[in-house]
Design a protein around this motif. Structure first.
Motif, PDB file in Angstrom:
ATOM      1  N   GLU A 161       0.948  -1.426   0.150  1.00 38.39           N
ATOM      2  CA  GLU A 161       0.654   0.499  -0.491  1.00 38.39           C
ATOM      3  C   GLU A 161       0.801   1.250  -0.050  1.00 38.39           C
ATOM      4  O   GLU A 161       1.868   1.452   0.653  1.00 38.39           O
ATOM      5  CB  GLU A 161      -0.511  -0.019   1.007  1.00 38.39           C
ATOM      6  CG  GLU A 161      -2.262  -0.967   1.407  1.00 38.39           C
ATOM      7  CD  GLU A 161      -3.106  -0.587   0.531  1.00 38.39           C
ATOM      8  OE1 GLU A 161      -3.008   0.538   0.068  1.00 38.39           O
ATOM      9  OE2 GLU A 161      -3.848  -1.158  -0.154  1.00 38.39           O
ATOM     10  N   VAL A 162       1.202   2.115  -1.262  1.00 38.78           N
ATOM     11  CA  VAL A 162       1.786   3.104  -1.100  1.00 38.78           C
ATOM     12  C   VAL A 162       0.545   4.496  -1.191  1.00 38.78           C
ATOM     13  O   VAL A 162      -0.410   4.205  -1.833  1.00 38.78           O
ATOM     14  CB  VAL A 162       2.431   3.108  -2.559  1.00 38.78           C
ATOM     15  CG1 VAL A 162       2.862   4.539  -2.674  1.00 38.78           C
ATOM     16  CG2 VAL A 162       3.426   2.281  -2.455  1.00 38.78           C
ATOM     17  N   ARG A 163       0.985   5.590  -0.483  1.00 39.44           N
ATOM     18  CA  ARG A 163       0.201   6.762  -0.778  1.00 39.44           C
ATOM     19  C   ARG A 163       1.083   7.836  -1.530  1.00 39.44           C
ATOM     20  O   ARG A 163       2.300   7.711  -0.512  1.00 39.44           O
ATOM     21  CB  ARG A 163      -0.156   6.966   0.415  1.00 39.44           C
ATOM     22  CG  ARG A 163      -1.375   6.490   1.721  1.00 39.44           C
ATOM     23  CD  ARG A 163      -2.582   5.494   0.957  1.00 39.44           C
ATOM     24  NE  ARG A 163      -2.975   5.128   1.667  1.00 39.44           N
ATOM     25  CZ  ARG A 163      -3.084   3.851   1.476  1.00 39.44           C
ATOM     26  NH1 ARG A 163      -2.856   3.126   0.766  1.00 39.44           N
ATOM     27  NH2 ARG A 163      -4.513   2.586   2.452  1.00 39.44           N
ATOM     28  N   VAL A 187       5.618  10.023   0.872  1.00 32.16           N
ATOM     29  CA  VAL A 187       5.308   9.137   0.584  1.00 32.16           C
ATOM     30  C   VAL A 187       5.473   8.193   1.293  1.00 32.16           C
ATOM     31  O   VAL A 187       6.663   7.643   2.384  1.00 32.16           O
ATOM     32  CB  VAL A 187       6.176   8.410  -0.909  1.00 32.16           C
ATOM     33  CG1 VAL A 187       6.132   6.775  -2.186  1.00 32.16           C
ATOM     34  CG2 VAL A 187       6.921   9.573  -2.041  1.00 32.16           C
ATOM     35  N   SER A 188       4.188   7.309   1.207  1.00 27.15           N
ATOM     36  CA  SER A 188       4.037   6.182   2.451  1.00 27.15           C
ATOM     37  C   SER A 188       3.654   5.075   2.605  1.00 27.15           C
ATOM     38  O   SER A 188       3.311   4.997   0.619  1.00 27.15           O
ATOM     39  CB  SER A 188       2.707   6.951   3.394  1.00 27.15           C
ATOM     40  OG  SER A 188       1.993   6.665   2.854  1.00 27.15           O
ATOM     41  N   VAL A 189       4.607   4.126   2.351  1.00 25.73           N
ATOM     42  CA  VAL A 189       4.391   2.163   1.857  1.00 25.73           C
ATOM     43  C   VAL A 189       4.122   1.622   3.471  1.00 25.73           C
ATOM     44  O   VAL A 189       5.313   1.661   4.385  1.00 25.73           O
ATOM     45  CB  VAL A 189       6.005   2.219   1.838  1.00 25.73           C
ATOM     46  CG1 VAL A 189       6.106   0.664   0.966  1.00 25.73           C
ATOM     47  CG2 VAL A 189       6.768   3.242   0.175  1.00 25.73           C
ATOM     48  N   ASN A 190       3.287   1.039   2.973  1.00 28.58           N
ATOM     49  CA  ASN A 190       2.867  -0.077   4.430  1.00 28.58           C
ATOM     50  C   ASN A 190       2.321   1.003   5.825  1.00 28.58           C
ATOM     51  O   ASN A 190       2.966   0.426   7.071  1.00 28.58           O
ATOM     52  CB  ASN A 190       2.874  -1.361   4.245  1.00 28.58           C
ATOM     53  CG  ASN A 190       3.265  -1.909   2.815  1.00 28.58           C
ATOM     54  OD1 ASN A 190       2.488  -2.000   2.534  1.00 28.58           O
ATOM     55  ND2 ASN A 190       4.129  -2.441   2.918  1.00 28.58           N
ATOM     56  N   GLY A 191       1.850   2.476   5.451  1.00 32.55           N
ATOM     57  CA  GLY A 191       1.798   3.061   6.402  1.00 32.55           C
ATOM     58  C   GLY A 191       2.820   4.035   7.126  1.00 32.55           C
ATOM     59  O   GLY A 191       3.358   3.867   7.925  1.00 32.55           O
ATOM     60  N   THR A 192       4.607   3.193   6.614  1.00 30.05           N
ATOM     61  CA  THR A 192       4.777   4.773   7.109  1.00 30.05           C
ATOM     62  C   THR A 192       6.130   5.602   6.264  1.00 30.05           C
ATOM     63  O   THR A 192       5.490   5.455   5.122  1.00 30.05           O
ATOM     64  CB  THR A 192       6.205   3.532   7.391  1.00 30.05           C
ATOM     65  OG1 THR A 192       5.928   2.514   8.076  1.00 30.05           O
ATOM     66  CG2 THR A 192       7.573   3.742   7.534  1.00 30.05           C
ATOM     67  N   ASN A 193       5.969   6.803   6.863  1.00 33.10           N
ATOM     68  CA  ASN A 193       5.675   7.610   6.100  1.00 33.10           C
ATOM     69  C   ASN A 193       7.603   8.034   5.722  1.00 33.10           C
ATOM     70  O   ASN A 193       8.404   8.224   6.503  1.00 33.10           O
ATOM     71  CB  ASN A 193       6.028   9.130   6.518  1.00 33.10           C
ATOM     72  CG  ASN A 193       5.486  10.117   5.344  1.00 33.10           C
ATOM     73  OD1 ASN A 193       5.552   9.934   4.115  1.00 33.10           O
ATOM     74  ND2 ASN A 193       5.412  11.357   6.046  1.00 33.10           N
ATOM     75  N   TYR A 194       8.340   7.871   4.417  1.00 31.80           N
ATOM     76  CA  TYR A 194       9.291   8.111   4.110  1.00 31.80           C
ATOM     77  C   TYR A 194       8.879   9.295   2.851  1.00 31.80           C
ATOM     78  O   TYR A 194      10.883   9.563   3.080  1.00 31.80           O
ATOM     79  CB  TYR A 194      10.200   6.846   2.916  1.00 31.80           C
ATOM     80  CG  TYR A 194      10.092   5.744   3.615  1.00 31.80           C
ATOM     81  CD1 TYR A 194      10.665   5.451   4.013  1.00 31.80           C
ATOM     82  CD2 TYR A 194       8.435   4.856   3.212  1.00 31.80           C
ATOM     83  CE1 TYR A 194      10.231   3.750   4.643  1.00 31.80           C
ATOM     84  CE2 TYR A 194       8.345   3.664   3.509  1.00 31.80           C
ATOM     85  CZ  TYR A 194       9.618   3.587   4.866  1.00 31.80           C
ATOM     86  OH  TYR A 194       9.190   2.064   4.782  1.00 31.80           O
TER      87      TYR A 194
END
Length: 946
Positions: A161-163, A187-194
């Protein structure tokens, strides 16, 4: 019957015969709230989110959505589970995304096949539809960003899941692969913001945490939402959720794209009683080329670069298009047969309608054609030739016979250039009695007899009648003019090129010169604003006045819009990669600009050196389209064409049919499904107008019944592309679309207004009908019901219509009752003449709760006059005099025609006339005279619902 009563009766007859519902239209009661659960078009919700909030048990699936910007309800797939639900699916697929704004495949493919191997072929909603789902809101305002759901293994059992949250994006764009890129604030991937990133290539970890969207040769030039090289599990299998082209190890996963606009309220505006006006789509030309059998090929002398192209000039006269440039051959098709590739250098003519080569037009030139200006009876050509057909005084410019290509006798213009440099006449435009000329030259002579040379440097004007130059209008440019546009208002001419000064005054690559003598710069003009600070890289190659606006373009890669009055810049656009704008034309309020730019255009950008602060990026494929007055880019225009070596179109013109012709080194047109191949282009092509005409409006909107809902009917509209569809509007919004001229609105509650309008396949809408007011009803008693009756000549007095009267001795039967017409269900004995004056009828009606209804609609079939009673109280009479009605009271008039006798009379009665439980309905039917040959009676009762 009183005059008023007769008029009202006639009106009722006329209205009912024409199919118009005669219903009461009291002030509308409060409407019952529609359960907008998205389960039908008339229950369409604003968003998947709104459905989830109001109906929490809603499951994943297809729902109807509608916003004011979307206009009509449409079906979409909603994810009602992930992260609280309310996501709408706008695209899905594996490799092969086009990222085209007009979308990919069909909306039905997206909603009906949202996942699985059958969804691997990419499909994406049109950008206009996505913007409709946003209801005009900004993409960067989406609180949850854009959601990418990427397969994380090759079996599709694990997902990522990407946001994406955008930092600056005013409306939807599919160009995730743009360069420079769409910037992401997070950009977040599987709930973690990078943190921040971009849509072209986000690479936190070169594997599962990389997303690159651009085409790549190792992917076979296919686009998608690719992982990085450290992502394992990829396969070349057609059923793998992680696809790789070979062994490159950068899998493109099956990906779903969602957005979650959290719309829960919106205003649809008010539809006027008289209805809505027609509306049409932006009149763009087609994205698909129309086939042309002939073209031009080869480049005389070979060579590469912008001055060594097949086509540089085009012009139309009547049904002929003239094509000029540096081509060597006229050729039929990609694989010409004998006699289908003929040497005909620099200039040729073709039929506008069929594209066939005009073999009679065979001029002989010794140099390139740069521009063509057609007059009423001649074709003016300009270029760098020294003569045409060996005729003297035709250096750089000549007038030709439009049929044969022979030089026109008595029309001469010839140019010279100092220092032995070749003459290059680059641009022509007519204004009134003059042809304005621009290029590289120092002197011009012309007319018959030939005038003395006039000193005019890089620009001049010559007479339309004979080519003689104007010795009093002689601007002096210090370098070559590339393009010019003579204003349709007659007061000025715009010049673009590589010059720095005009008449000794500073004019950096662009000048506005008065048509009055002596050719001076128009005062009060602001300096135009180059897109680059690089010296000698800000030349102008195209200029076009449209109304009170001026478009200009060139290097570096810009297309800008200015005001006509003082050259104030309104907006700009930058193309990358590729670049310079090199031709423009206006058709139906749209400006088309051509460039060697098959990638992206950055809207509202003004700097090539630092392409930033743009509002959006869209695709541009060699030609772009802009609103001529606002400067807004029109991303739905993405023509399917290609260029031989990447120089693109260098000429754009319109013909009398509204088609756009483009010429350059073009070698490929649109896909031809019949031959499973692309159309061949020989240097030039044609894009013709799409449908932008509204259908004719439907008429005579009416009700045809209300049982089980409101049945509407109307007289059909027409359209130039075939039978249109129809949108039904109820209470200010569209609730349905149908292909037939009828529609049933199932069981609407309360009073409603309806309009209908036609819509064609292109989205053009007709004017709507005027409003039809309809109140929903339920049937309490149908025609053909059972009644007790008596027709024996006995005066029944007054008690017979009451609730306590004993009618057990009366006969019983079902309507219709009567004699003499032949259509009776229950035949009443007519007896001998003189016949009885009056027939009496009684029945009962059980009503549990009269308060559930607003009013009663009593439809009475009568011949001749009648009085209707409910529970002993008169509630209506027709065709009888005022005052007390006696047993032998005659009807006012004898009904003669079948229409009069068969058309119901409607009485509207308050529902308070009823009581809870049993109600007595009574009717007495009176003849006009005792020798009448017929008698008829039947009745129905409907109740309107508040």
């Amino acid at each position: 019957m009183s005059a008023l009563r007769r008029a009202l009766t006639a009106l009722a007859f006329s209205a009912l015969l024409s199919g118009v519902a005669v219903v009461s239209t009291p002030p509308a009661p409060a409407q019952a709230a529609v359960a907008r659960d998205g389960t039908s078009s008339n229950k369409a919700a604003l968003s998947c989110w709104a459905i989830k909030q109001d109906f929490p048990a809603s499951a994943d699936g297809v729902y109807w959505l509608q916003t004011p910007k979307l206009v009509a309800p449409q079906q979409f797939y909603c994810d009602m589970t992930t992260d609280g639900g309310g996501w709408v699916l706008i695209g899905r697929g594996r490799e092969g995304w086009t990222f085209y704004y007009p979308g990919q495949r069909t909306p039905g493919a997206i909603r009906n096949t949202p996942s699985g191997t059958g969804a691997f072929a990419p499909a994406a909603l049109p950008g206009d539809t996505v913007n409709g789902l946003l209801n005009g809101g900004r993409v960067d305002a989406l609180t949850d960003g854009v959601r990418l759901r990427r397969a994380a293994n090759n079996t599709g059992t694990s997902w990522q899941e990407v946001r994406w949250k955008f930092s600056n994006l005013d409306s939807w764009s599919w160009t995730f692969d743009a360069n420079p890129t769409h910037k992401l604030s997070s950009v977040s991937v599987n709930g973690t913001n990078y943190g921040a990133g971009n849509t072209r290539d986000w690479n936190y970890i070169n594997g599962s945490h990389r997303i690159f969207t651009y085409e790549w040769n190792n992917h076979g030039w296919k686009k998608g939402f690719s992982y990085g090289s450290l992502m394992g599990g990829a396969s070349t299998s057609a059923t793998s959720y992680l696809w790789q082209n070979s062994t490159e190890g950068n899998p493109i996963p099956f990906t779903q794209v969602f957005i979650r606009p959290k719309l829960t309220s919106a205003s649809y505006g008010t539809v006027p009683e008289a209805g809505l006006p027609a509306s049409t789509v932006t009149p763009l030309v087609s994205n698909s080329t129309t086939a042309l059998p002939w073209g031009v090929t080869g480049v005389v002398g070979g060579g590469v670069g912008e001055e060594h192209l097949e086509v540089q000039a085009m012009g139309t006269l009547g049904n002929t298009i003239y094509v000029g440039g540096r081509f060597q051959y006229v050729q039929k098709g990609a694989n010409p047969g004998p006699g289908e590739k003929v040497q005909q250098q620099y200039l040729a003519a073709f039929d506008v309608s069929t594209g066939e080569w005009r073999t009679q037009f065979l001029p002989t030139l010794d140099g390139q054609v740069w521009d063509i200006q057609t007059l009423d009876d001649k074709v003016i050509i300009a270029g760098e030739f020294t003569n045409v057909n060996g005729e003297p005084n035709t250096a750089g410019m000549a007038a030709l016979d439009p049929t044969t290509g022979a030089v026109v006798p008595g029309w001469r213009t010839t140019f010279t250039r100092a220092g032995g440099l070749p003459v290059k006449i680059k641009a022509l435009d007519r204004q009134g009695d003059w042809i304005y000329v621009g290029g590289g030259f120092n002197h011009v002579s012309g007319g018959n007899p030939l005038s003395s040379p006039v000193w005019a440097v890089a620009a001049a004007r010559v007479r339309v009648s004979d080519g003689r130059p104007d010795a009093d209008w002689t601007p002096h440019f210090d370098a070559t003019v590339i393009e010019l546009d003579a204003s349709s208002q007659g007061d000025r001419v715009y010049f673009g090129g590589r010059f720095s000064n005009v008449n000794g005054q500073s004019a950096n690559s662009f000048a506005v010169i008065s048509t009055a003598t002596p050719a001076a710069l128009v005062p009060g003009m602001n300096n135009w604003l180059p897109s680059t600070t690089a010296q000698n890289r800000d030349y102008r190659q195209t200029v076009l006045e449209v109304g009170d606006k001026v478009w200009m373009g060139g290097a570096e890669h810009d297309f800008q819009l200015y005001t006509r009055d003082n050259l104030t810049r309104l907006t700009g656009h930058i193309t990358r990669g590729g670049g310079d704008l090199q031709a423009s034309v206006e058709i139906d309020g749209v400006v088309y600009g051509a460039c060697h730019c098959p990638e992206f255009v950055f809207n509202d950008a003004t700097s090539w050196d630092n392409t930033a602060n743009w509002s959006n990026a869209h695709q541009i494929l060699w030609i772009g389209a802009w609103d001529a007055q606002t400067g807004k880019y029109l991303p739905n225009f993405v023509p399917s064409i290609d260029s031989r070596r990447g120089d693109g179109p260098w000429e754009l013109i319109k013909d009398a049919n509204g088609c756009l012709w483009f010429g350059g080194d073009m070698n490929r047109g649109s896909w031809n499904s019949a031959t499973s191949s692309y159309q061949w282009l020989g240097g030039f092509g044609r894009l013709c107008a799409t449908d932008s005409a509204a259908p004719t409006a439907p008429t005579n909107l009416r009700t045809t019944g209300t049982t089980g809902g409101t049945q509407l009917a109307w007289n059909a509209g027409t359209d130039n592309s075939g039978a249109p569809d129809y949108e039904i509007l109820r209470d200010d919004r569209v609730i349905a679309k149908t292909s037939s001229a009828t529609f049933t609105d199932s069981n609407p509650q309360g009073t409603h207004k309806y309009w209908v309008r036609a819509i064609d396949d292109a989205g053009n809408r007709s004017a709507s009908t005027a409003a039809l007011h309809v109140q929903s009803t339920t049937s309490l008693m149908n025609l053909g019901s059972q009644w007790k009756w008596v027709y024996d000549g006995v005066d029944q007095g007054t008690a017979w219509s009451g609730t306590t009267f004993d009618d057990s001795a009366w006969a019983a039967g079902n309507g219709e009752f009567g004699y003499g017409d032949g259509g009776e269900t229950t035949l009443i004995p007519a007896g001998t003449t003189p016949r009885h004056w009056t027939a009496y009828f009684r029945t009962t009606l059980n009503v549990a709760n009269p308060a559930a209804y607003e009013s009663l609609l009593i439809d009475l079939i009568r011949d001749d006059g009648a009085v209707v009673y409910i529970n002993g109280t008169e509630v209506g009479r027709d065709n009888l005099p005022e005052g007390t009605i006696a047993h032998d009271t005659a009807a006012l008039v004898g009904l003669q025609t079948n229409a009069e006798e068969r058309t119901p009379v409607r009485f509207t009665v308050p529902a308070s006339a009823l009581v809870a439980g049993t109600n007595t309905i009574a009717v007495e039917m009176h003849q006009n005279n005792q020798w009448s040959a017929d008698l008829s009676f039947d009745m129905s009762i409907k109740a309107t619902l508040p």
